[in-house]
Design a protein around this motif. Structure first.
Motif, PDB file in Angstrom:
ATOM      1  N   SER A 164       0.850  -1.187   0.000  1.00  0.00           N
ATOM      2  CA  SER A 164       0.000   0.000   0.000  1.00  0.00           C
ATOM      3  C   SER A 164       0.882   1.231   0.000  1.00  0.00           C
ATOM      4  N   GLY A 165       0.288   2.378  -0.285  1.00  0.00           N
ATOM      5  CA  GLY A 165       0.975   3.656  -0.177  1.00  0.00           C
ATOM      6  C   GLY A 165       2.218   3.768  -1.037  1.00  0.00           C
ATOM      7  N   SER A 166       3.259   4.352  -0.458  1.00  0.00           N
ATOM      8  CA  SER A 166       4.473   4.658  -1.213  1.00  0.00           C
ATOM      9  C   SER A 166       5.204   3.405  -1.670  1.00  0.00           C
ATOM     10  N   TYR A 167       5.017   2.289  -0.979  1.00  0.00           N
ATOM     11  CA  TYR A 167       5.682   1.057  -1.415  1.00  0.00           C
ATOM     12  C   TYR A 167       5.100   0.577  -2.743  1.00  0.00           C
ATOM     13  N   ALA A 168       3.799   0.721  -2.914  1.00  0.00           N
ATOM     14  CA  ALA A 168       3.184   0.370  -4.190  1.00  0.00           C
ATOM     15  C   ALA A 168       3.643   1.305  -5.294  1.00  0.00           C
ATOM     16  N   ALA A 169       3.963   2.554  -4.948  1.00  0.00           N
ATOM     17  CA  ALA A 169       4.392   3.524  -5.947  1.00  0.00           C
ATOM     18  C   ALA A 169       5.805   3.261  -6.452  1.00  0.00           C
ATOM     19  N   ALA A 170       6.588   2.464  -5.713  1.00  0.00           N
ATOM     20  CA  ALA A 170       7.985   2.241  -6.083  1.00  0.00           C
ATOM     21  C   ALA A 170       8.155   1.233  -7.213  1.00  0.00           C
ATOM     22  N   TRP A 171       7.157   0.369  -7.439  1.00  0.00           N
ATOM     23  CA  TRP A 171       7.261  -0.605  -8.536  1.00  0.00           C
ATOM     24  C   TRP A 171       5.879  -1.040  -8.980  1.00  0.00           C
ATOM     25  N   LYS A 172       5.706  -1.039 -10.285  1.00  0.00           N
ATOM     26  CA  LYS A 172       4.477  -1.505 -10.917  1.00  0.00           C
ATOM     27  C   LYS A 172       4.815  -2.738 -11.738  1.00  0.00           C
ATOM     28  N   PRO A 173       4.159  -3.872 -11.493  1.00  0.00           N
ATOM     29  CA  PRO A 173       4.461  -5.072 -12.269  1.00  0.00           C
ATOM     30  C   PRO A 173       4.315  -4.830 -13.769  1.00  0.00           C
ATOM     31  N   PRO A 174       5.160  -5.461 -14.573  1.00  0.00           N
ATOM     32  CA  PRO A 174       5.100  -5.248 -16.025  1.00  0.00           C
ATOM     33  C   PRO A 174       3.850  -5.864 -16.649  1.00  0.00           C
ATOM     34  N   ALA A 175       3.627  -5.526 -17.892  1.00  0.00           N
ATOM     35  CA  ALA A 175       2.440  -6.019 -18.599  1.00  0.00           C
ATOM     36  C   ALA A 175       2.460  -7.535 -18.774  1.00  0.00           C
ATOM     37  N   THR A 176       3.632  -8.148 -18.633  1.00  0.00           N
ATOM     38  CA  THR A 176       3.743  -9.607 -18.763  1.00  0.00           C
ATOM     39  C   THR A 176       3.166 -10.339 -17.556  1.00  0.00           C
ATOM     40  N   ALA A 177       2.852  -9.611 -16.497  1.00  0.00           N
ATOM     41  CA  ALA A 177       2.315 -10.222 -15.281  1.00  0.00           C
ATOM     42  C   ALA A 177       0.807 -10.015 -15.191  1.00  0.00           C
ATOM     43  N   GLN A 178       0.147 -10.880 -14.446  1.00  0.00           N
ATOM     44  CA  GLN A 178      -1.269 -10.707 -14.112  1.00  0.00           C
ATOM     45  C   GLN A 178      -1.317 -10.138 -12.698  1.00  0.00           C
ATOM     46  N   TRP A 179      -1.472  -8.834 -12.619  1.00  0.00           N
ATOM     47  CA  TRP A 179      -1.322  -8.071 -11.384  1.00  0.00           C
ATOM     48  C   TRP A 179      -2.665  -7.983 -10.668  1.00  0.00           C
ATOM     49  N   VAL A 180      -2.703  -8.441  -9.412  1.00  0.00           N
ATOM     50  CA  VAL A 180      -3.910  -8.390  -8.595  1.00  0.00           C
ATOM     51  C   VAL A 180      -3.603  -7.655  -7.291  1.00  0.00           C
ATOM     52  N   GLN A 181      -4.278  -6.553  -7.041  1.00  0.00           N
ATOM     53  CA  GLN A 181      -4.139  -5.839  -5.775  1.00  0.00           C
ATOM     54  C   GLN A 181      -5.161  -6.365  -4.778  1.00  0.00           C
ATOM     55  N   VAL A 182      -4.694  -6.654  -3.579  1.00  0.00           N
ATOM     56  CA  VAL A 182      -5.577  -7.116  -2.508  1.00  0.00           C
ATOM     57  C   VAL A 182      -6.085  -5.902  -1.740  1.00  0.00           C
ATOM     58  N   ARG A 183      -7.392  -5.754  -1.683  1.00  0.00           N
ATOM     59  CA  ARG A 183      -8.018  -4.621  -1.000  1.00  0.00           C
ATOM     60  C   ARG A 183      -8.916  -5.144   0.119  1.00  0.00           C
ATOM     61  N   VAL A 184      -8.905  -4.431   1.255  1.00  0.00           N
ATOM     62  CA  VAL A 184      -9.742  -4.813   2.388  1.00  0.00           C
ATOM     63  C   VAL A 184     -10.779  -3.712   2.581  1.00  0.00           C
ATOM     64  N   PRO A 185     -11.990  -3.880   2.035  1.00  0.00           N
ATOM     65  CA  PRO A 185     -12.997  -2.810   2.096  1.00  0.00           C
ATOM     66  C   PRO A 185     -13.395  -2.459   3.522  1.00  0.00           C
ATOM     67  N   GLY A 186     -13.500  -1.174   3.777  1.00  0.00           N
ATOM     68  CA  GLY A 186     -14.004  -0.697   5.048  1.00  0.00           C
ATOM     69  C   GLY A 186     -13.112  -0.957   6.237  1.00  0.00           C
ATOM     70  N   ALA A 187     -11.861  -1.364   5.995  1.00  0.00           N
ATOM     71  CA  ALA A 187     -10.971  -1.697   7.112  1.00  0.00           C
ATOM     72  C   ALA A 187      -9.769  -0.769   7.105  1.00  0.00           C
ATOM     73  N   SER A 188      -9.316  -0.435   8.263  1.00  0.00           N
ATOM     74  CA  SER A 188      -8.083   0.339   8.388  1.00  0.00           C
ATOM     75  C   SER A 188      -7.139  -0.413   9.322  1.00  0.00           C
ATOM     76  N   HIS A 189      -7.567  -0.549  10.571  1.00  0.00           N
ATOM     77  CA  HIS A 189      -6.726  -1.245  11.548  1.00  0.00           C
ATOM     78  C   HIS A 189      -6.485  -2.694  11.147  1.00  0.00           C
ATOM     79  N   TRP A 190      -7.506  -3.349  10.559  1.00  0.00           N
ATOM     80  CA  TRP A 190      -7.392  -4.770  10.260  1.00  0.00           C
ATOM     81  C   TRP A 190      -6.889  -5.051   8.848  1.00  0.00           C
ATOM     82  N   ALA A 191      -6.606  -4.012   8.075  1.00  0.00           N
ATOM     83  CA  ALA A 191      -6.176  -4.240   6.700  1.00  0.00           C
ATOM     84  C   ALA A 191      -4.860  -5.013   6.652  1.00  0.00           C
ATOM     85  N   LYS A 192      -3.884  -4.598   7.450  1.00  0.00           N
ATOM     86  CA  LYS A 192      -2.590  -5.298   7.460  1.00  0.00           C
ATOM     87  C   LYS A 192      -2.766  -6.746   7.926  1.00  0.00           C
ATOM     88  N   HIS A 193      -3.573  -6.920   8.952  1.00  0.00           N
ATOM     89  CA  HIS A 193      -3.815  -8.267   9.464  1.00  0.00           C
ATOM     90  C   HIS A 193      -4.414  -9.165   8.393  1.00  0.00           C
TER      91      HIS A 193
END
Length: 246
Positions: A164-193
């Protein structure tokens, strides 16, 4: 399958052992940039205004001072280095041998100091976040972007992105990959968990998913999941994951 994890601010330290050998780390093409950031970090950490520059409070003065001894401090395997909510949920220590082997192959940890690290790599504890601008190096996400793009240009297949955040901004997988971002809706404290639970569940799978649909199906038995296709060709799939209630 590649599983991208963020680091943790909290880290385990050792009092004895060999120091970090930059030449022994995975992705040796990053040795030069790693050395550059380490030297700049040691320099700024010795300054009176180090806490302000690094964006931290005075309470972590001991950790800042530790940045000045990165070349001599005992190194710790990355599998044991990071602590905190996400890594507690990942539970590497609780994995059987097969799952730990899968984790060693699949997990790639983002690092403001080292770019990326594999679990078997051994490095000294440090205090540095990707959102920091380090004098002599600049904004770290921007610094690492071209280096990681080159080092990881060969990546193909399924990439499960738990950053998340700046770590995601440091590298974007190339087009040769099937890139899936994991999102935790409505969560903040429990997102990392939840992201730690997801990464741990993937390492424990007997069969590795190779597509976004297979990923969603593999996790559906343990989480409530909803898969969204990319809105544009350059964008990732998004997998909404609701943490278990028990």
């Amino acid at each position: 399958m590649l599983i991208l994890l963020p680091p943790s601010e909290s880290k385990h330290a050792r009092t004895r052992g060999k120091p970090t050998d930059l030449n022994s780390l995975s992705h040796p093409e990053l040795t030069g940039p790693r050395r550059e950031v380490a030297a700049a970090l040691a320099g700024v950490s010795a300054r009176p205004d180090a806490a302000k520059v690094l964006g931290v409070g005075a309470a972590v003065a001991e950790e800042i001072e530790r940045n000045t001894r990165l070349a001599s401090a005992p190194a710790v395997p990355v599998s044991q280095l990071y602590t905190g909510v996400l890594y507690d949920a990942l539970d590497l220590a609780g994995m059987d041998t097969a799952a730990r082997r899968r984790a060693s192959r699949a997990v790639l940890v983002s690092s403001a100091l080292y770019g990326v690290l594999r679990l078997p790599d051994r490095v000294a504890p440090y205090r540095l976040s990707m959102g920091v601008t380090v004098p002599g190096v600049g904004a770290l996400a921007g610094f690492w972007r071209p280096h990681l793009a080159e080092a990881l240009s060969h990546v193909t297949g399924l990439v499960v992105d738990c950053r998340s955040g700046s770590y995601a901004a440091a590298w974007k997988p190339p087009a040769t990959a099937q890139w899936v971002q994991v999102r935790v809706p409505g969560a903040s404290h429990w997102a990392k968990h939840t992201r730690g639970l997801v990464a741990g569940a993937l390492c424990r799978l007997p069969a590795t998913p190779s597509t976004p649909d297979q990923l969603a199906d593999a996790l559906a038995g343990q989480f409530a999941v909803l898969l969204h296709p990319p809105t544009r060709p350059s964008q990732p799939w998004v997998l909404d994951v609701t943490p278990p209630t028990t």
